[in-house]
Design a protein around this motif. Structure first.
Motif, short mmCIF file in Angstrom:
data_model
loop_
_atom_site.label_atom_id
_atom_site.label_comp_id
_atom_site.label_asym_id
_atom_site.label_seq_id
_atom_site.Cartn_x
_atom_site.Cartn_y
_atom_site.Cartn_z
N ILE A 34 7.45 -4.64 -5.84
CA ILE A 34 7.12 -3.90 -4.63
C ILE A 34 7.75 -2.52 -4.63
N TRP A 35 9.02 -2.43 -5.00
CA TRP A 35 9.69 -1.13 -5.01
C TRP A 35 9.17 -0.22 -6.11
N ASP A 36 8.81 -0.78 -7.25
CA ASP A 36 8.18 0.02 -8.31
C ASP A 36 6.85 0.58 -7.82
N THR A 37 6.09 -0.25 -7.11
CA THR A 37 4.81 0.19 -6.57
C THR A 37 5.01 1.33 -5.56
N LEU A 38 6.00 1.18 -4.70
CA LEU A 38 6.27 2.23 -3.71
C LEU A 38 6.73 3.53 -4.38
N GLU A 39 7.51 3.42 -5.44
CA GLU A 39 7.92 4.62 -6.18
C GLU A 39 6.73 5.31 -6.81
N GLU A 40 5.82 4.54 -7.40
CA GLU A 40 4.62 5.12 -7.99
C GLU A 40 3.75 5.77 -6.92
N TRP A 41 3.65 5.11 -5.76
CA TRP A 41 2.86 5.65 -4.66
C TRP A 41 3.42 6.99 -4.20
N ALA A 42 4.74 7.08 -4.14
CA ALA A 42 5.39 8.31 -3.68
C ALA A 42 5.03 9.51 -4.57
N GLN A 43 4.70 9.25 -5.80
CA GLN A 43 4.33 10.35 -6.71
C GLN A 43 3.01 10.99 -6.33
N PHE A 44 2.17 10.26 -5.59
CA PHE A 44 0.90 10.83 -5.13
C PHE A 44 1.12 11.88 -4.05
N GLY A 45 2.17 11.73 -3.27
CA GLY A 45 2.49 12.69 -2.21
C GLY A 45 1.46 12.74 -1.10
N VAL A 58 -5.40 -4.24 3.71
CA VAL A 58 -4.83 -5.56 3.45
C VAL A 58 -3.74 -5.45 2.39
N PHE A 59 -3.94 -4.62 1.39
CA PHE A 59 -2.94 -4.40 0.34
C PHE A 59 -1.61 -3.96 0.95
N TRP A 60 -1.65 -2.92 1.80
CA TRP A 60 -0.40 -2.41 2.40
C TRP A 60 0.21 -3.42 3.36
N HIS A 61 -0.63 -4.12 4.09
CA HIS A 61 -0.14 -5.14 5.01
C HIS A 61 0.60 -6.24 4.24
N LEU A 62 -0.01 -6.73 3.19
CA LEU A 62 0.61 -7.80 2.40
C LEU A 62 1.89 -7.31 1.72
N LEU A 63 1.86 -6.13 1.18
CA LEU A 63 3.07 -5.57 0.55
C LEU A 63 4.21 -5.52 1.57
N HIS A 64 3.91 -5.07 2.77
CA HIS A 64 4.92 -4.99 3.82
C HIS A 64 5.44 -6.38 4.18
N GLN A 65 4.55 -7.33 4.35
CA GLN A 65 4.97 -8.68 4.73
C GLN A 65 5.90 -9.29 3.68
N LEU A 66 5.56 -9.11 2.43
CA LEU A 66 6.37 -9.69 1.34
C LEU A 66 7.74 -9.04 1.25
N GLU A 67 7.83 -7.80 1.63
CA GLU A 67 9.12 -7.11 1.56
C GLU A 67 9.91 -7.27 2.87
#
Length: 106
Positions: A34-45, A58-67
């Motif tokens: 999850i944190w690797d995904t968020l770091e990669e996402w941050a590169q998009f700006g 749904v992707f962002w919702h599920l990612l949030h729930q799991l974290e």
């Protein structure tokens, strides 16, 4: 590029979450993904918070729930598990968007 990122990360999220709930992946590995995904996402700006489509929502919702939820709650709360499984099912292409699914971009 953004759509490809969401598509790739959705497949990976399904894989990681499914393995976690079958007891084949430690919680810390799910957390690292999850944190690797968020770091990669941050590169998009990207500043826009609204997802482009329901899959991304749904992707962002599920990612949030799991974290967000502690490991004990993820493993022991049947309502939470049902909601997570509904999200996974939708992301696999089965069923409709889960109720109360409020996913926004970080």
């Amino acid at each position: 590029m953004l759509e490809q990122f969401i598509e790739l990360k959705t497949r990976q999220l399904i894989y990681y979450a499914s393995r976690y709930f079958r007891g084949r992946l430690p919680h810390r590995e799910l957390h690292l993904f999850i944190w690797d995904t968020l770091e990669e996402w941050a590169q998009f700006g990207i500043q826009l918070k609204t997802p482009q489509n329901q899959q991304e929502q749904v992707f962002w919702h599920l990612l949030h729930q799991l974290e967000f939820w502690p490991e004990q709650q993820l493993k022991n709360d049947p309502i939470l598990q049902h909601n997570i499984q509904s999200c996974l099912s939708y992301l696999r292409g089965n069923g409709s968007i889960p109720l109360d699914c409020v996913g926004i971009r970080p």
